[in-house]
Design an enzyme around this catalytic site. Structure first.
Site, PDB file in Angstrom:
ATOM      1  CG  HIS A 163      37.593  38.022  51.523  1.00 54.77           C
ATOM      2  ND1 HIS A 163      38.394  36.803  51.326  1.00 54.77           N
ATOM      3  CD2 HIS A 163      36.443  37.792  51.450  1.00 54.77           C
ATOM      4  CE1 HIS A 163      37.518  35.890  50.627  1.00 54.77           C
ATOM      5  NE2 HIS A 163      36.223  36.498  50.874  1.00 54.77           N
ATOM      6  CD  GLU A 164      33.526  39.921  52.545  1.00 52.67           C
ATOM      7  OE1 GLU A 164      32.667  39.971  51.600  1.00 52.67           O
ATOM      8  OE2 GLU A 164      33.693  38.947  53.136  1.00 52.67           O
ATOM      9  CG  HIS A 218      33.340  38.690  47.445  1.00 48.92           C
ATOM     10  ND1 HIS A 218      33.430  37.737  46.682  1.00 48.92           N
ATOM     11  CD2 HIS A 218      33.523  38.016  48.826  1.00 48.92           C
ATOM     12  CE1 HIS A 218      33.526  36.634  47.260  1.00 48.92           C
ATOM     13  NE2 HIS A 218      33.688  36.714  48.690  1.00 48.92           N
ATOM     14  CG  HIS A 222      34.018  39.219  40.485  1.00 49.32           C
ATOM     15  ND1 HIS A 222      33.619  37.970  40.821  1.00 49.32           N
ATOM     16  CD2 HIS A 222      33.965  39.021  39.152  1.00 49.32           C
ATOM     17  CE1 HIS A 222      33.642  36.940  40.050  1.00 49.32           C
ATOM     18  NE2 HIS A 222      34.091  37.561  38.780  1.00 49.32           N
TER      19      HIS A 222
END
Length: 677
Positions: free
Chosen positions: A464-465, A468, A471
């Site tokens: 998940h991190e 980020h 991105h």
């Protein structure tokens, strides 16, 4: 030279001391104010080169310097650093408030948008100008003098209150511990959790097992300890942190009331009915009513599944464990027993197959396959010996970006997991500035000679991190204001992160990144199939819990009156009666540690986790159709979502990738609730 004023390369963490904070911030603020005065007074027609560019340059320097201070305050908190941070925070807040209300700059941005030069700007530049005009309005630039003064007072006070909320929670977490001296009390606890507790006691020069309220210590007790009294002791301490049940100086209750009141006043000062309306101005969702409808529709679909999950849990506890009633400190424990009974595996068994030494290369392999990149270790100054640093390069060997990885929990580090930006991609006179990210988690550090072992949930958190991070790192936008995650609507920011989680359920991804800590064997396919069968275990309960938090947050900032008779805690109880199936004891003070909305950026925006889950599940369904590691689909996702950052509306990026607008069906299917659709 003050390391905070050196922007020639990576942050100089090895040279940093809290004494550097005040002089660096004071100098940058003075320089920025002088620049603003010059460009505001310039009679020339505003364009990118004489106006927006110089302003971006100045604000980037301040952002990078202050970003290092804020990052270290979060990961290496100390009394000296906290004092320096809190002393500088009002100055930073005042500067950005002044900036957001500066009439001269506001006039120039409006003139630039209305002038002939606007058409010659790139779409990314035009988006930055449009965002700036909007943000000036939201920052109080249209207010009369008295209104601006009050807005400034509110901003200053809110920055101080939210910082104190976070400090109180960290201090309350660190202040509590429990020493167990009788090994019999630890029945059921996994060996690595016992060993970590023993090591913690030993570091305090005590004999026994020390437990704290940090997640790697707290969670195994709630999940595995047969000793119900021990579970209750830790649960009560955890859910009453920063409340009236502990040190009065650390009680967040009065802060909650004041924060909500000030946010409401600020919104009304700007012409909004409430803070939720104000918050949604820069988000994908258009109105609070639209968000409420989304959450309540999801609740209606999920609640029957949640009720089924709860009944199954209660029946199992009664018939198999002899427990007539379940208390709040029983749910994780009984759920783990039920998981083992239904699927014949435990999380602790799975954990032995996920050493950090294979998980990280496995995660990197996904990214390398999808996007044609290579990720390799690199050298950089660190803030702690556990921190590592990596470079990402494309097929030609060109540097794409770099990131720090800080995986383990420690007392000086705030809880949770998060990504933050250290340096953002942009074009400079020297060429393209490569982006740099911080990736932070709170996993259990290695014990003894073994590498750190991750639960599958922790593997998902890591992915998940990293989503980020990608991105931020894989942007191709060369203008700061919409590069990477900048300018992306808040309720779309979770799309790339939640998208990455899906790969943790693919055998072709998972199998190569496993190796048993003792035997070295890879994860058996039969065990993975059990994990897959259990993937949606209690998904109904998990979904309504997230909806509970989201509704509480939205209503707190929408139709709740902080000056009325109802308290925030009573509002939460009202929300629970509408959507929840599990009800905690009266002493539970969840709002007092809900730092996402009281000390983070999620105020009136916590719903974005669910909103973005719809986007991410629907985006991933195209990979399911074409092959989950299909490089062509991967490049399309990079080109249409990750690369464009905030240079266009998130919905346009989604439609460009998926070929249509999003729908909720993929999310329901991924959560095992497709029949409800």
């Amino acid at each position: 030279m003050n390391p905070l004023l050196d922007f020639s390369g990576l942050p100089r963490f090895a040279d940093f001391t809290p004494a550097h904070v005040a002089p660096a911030i004071d100098q940058l603020l003075e320089e920025n104010r002088a620049l603003i005065a010059r460009i505001a007074a310039d009679a020339a027609t505003p364009d990118w080169n004489n106006f927006v560019g110089p302003l971006e340059d100045a604000n980037e320097r301040l952002h990078r310097a202050w970003g290092q201070v804020g990052h270290l305050n979060a990961v290496m908190n100390s009394p000296e650093l906290r004092e320096a941070y809190n002393a500088a925070l009002p100055k930073i807040t005042q500067y950005y408030t002044e900036l957001g209300q500066h009439e001269g700059l506001y006039r120039k941005f409006k003139a630039l948008r209305a002038g002939s030069a606007f058409a010659a700007l790139s779409p990314a530049q035009q988006k930055i100008v449009a965002n700036e005009v909007r943000d000036f309005r939201l920052g109080g630039a249209d207010l009369p003098a008295a209104g601006k003064q009050r807005y400034t007072e509110i901003s200053d006070r809110l920055s101080m209150l939210t910082s104190r909320f976070s400090d109180n929670l960290l201090d309350a977490t660190n202040a509590w511990s429990h020493l167990v001296t009788d090994a019999a009390e630890l029945a059921g606890l996994p060996d690595d959790a016992r060993e970590a507790a023993r090591a913690a006691a030993e570091s305090d020069k005590q004999t026994g097992w020390k437990f704290t309220l940090h997640a790697p210590s707290y969670m195994p007790v709630l999940q595995y300890a047969d000793n119900r009294a021990l579970r209750e002791r830790l649960y009560r301490a955890y859910v009453t942190r920063a409340s009236e049940f502990g040190d009065a100086k650390l009680d967040n209750t009065p802060l909650i009331t004041e924060i909500v009141s000030l946010r409401r006043e600020m919104a009304q000062l700007l012409g909004f009915k409430n803070f939720a309306e104000y918050s949604l101005e820069a988000k994908m969702a258009e109105t609070p009513a639209q968000v409420l409808e989304f959450l309540r529709e999801l609740a209606v679909r999920a609640k029957p599944y949640a009720q089924r999950d709860l009944k199954e849990l209660q029946d199992f506890a009664r018939t198999q464990l002899g427990m007539k009633e379940l208390a709040a400190w029983d749910y994780a424990y009984v759920s783990e027993k039920l998981r083992v009974a239904q699927y014949a595996f435990s999380e602790n068994e799975v954990k032995q197959y996920f050493p950090e030494t294979t998980v990280l290369p496995g995660m990197f392999k996904v990214v390398e396959t999808l996007y044609g990149l290579s990720i390799t270790p690199a050298e950089a100054p660190q803030w702690h010996e556990d921190v590592r640093f990596f470079s990402i390069r494309d097929r030609s060997g060109a540097l794409v970006g770099q990131f720090y990885l800080d995986l383990y929990a420690r007392p000086s580090k705030r809880g949770g997991a998060w990504m933050d930006d250290a340096i953002t991609r942009r074009s400079t006179a020297q060429g393209t500035q490569a982006p740099v990210a911080y990736l932070n988690c709170n996993f259990t550090p290695p014990v003894g000679k073994k590498p750190a072992l991750f639960t599958h949930d922790e593997v998902i958190t890591l992915f998940h991190e990293f989503g980020h991070g990608l991105h931020h790192l894989l942007t191709r936008v060369d203008y700061l204001g919409v590069s990477g995650i900048n300018g992306v609507e808040w309720d779309a920011v979770e799309l790339p992160s939640q998208f990455m989680e899906n790969f943790c359920w693919e055998w072709g991804v998972v199998e190569p990144m496993t190796r048993h800590a003792d035997s070295g064997a890879t994860l058996p396919k039969a065990l993975f199939n059990k994990m897959l069968a259990a993937k949606n275990f209690q998904s109904g309960m998990h979904t309504v819990r997230q909806i509970e938090f989201s509704l509480f947050d939205l209503r707190l900032h929408y139709d709740f009156d902080p000056a009325g008779a109802q308290t925030a805690l009573q509002l939460l109880d009202e929300v629970r009666r509408e959507v929840a199936v599990v009800f905690p004891p009266d002493y539970n003070r969840f709002p007092n540690n809900f730092s996402h909305i009281f000390a983070g950026g999620y105020a009136a925006g916590y719903y974005s986790y669910k909103w973005a889950e719809v986007l991410s599940a629907d985006a991933y369904s195209l990979f399911e159709e074409n092959g989950v590691l299909d490089p062509q689909t991967g490049m399309r996702f990079w080109n249409e979502v990750l690369a464009v950052g905030g240079s266009r509306p998130a919905l346009e990026s989604f439609v460009a990738f998926r070929g249509r607008e999003p729908n909720i069906d993929a999310l329901l299917r991924h959560n095992g609730m497709a029949q409800a659709a």
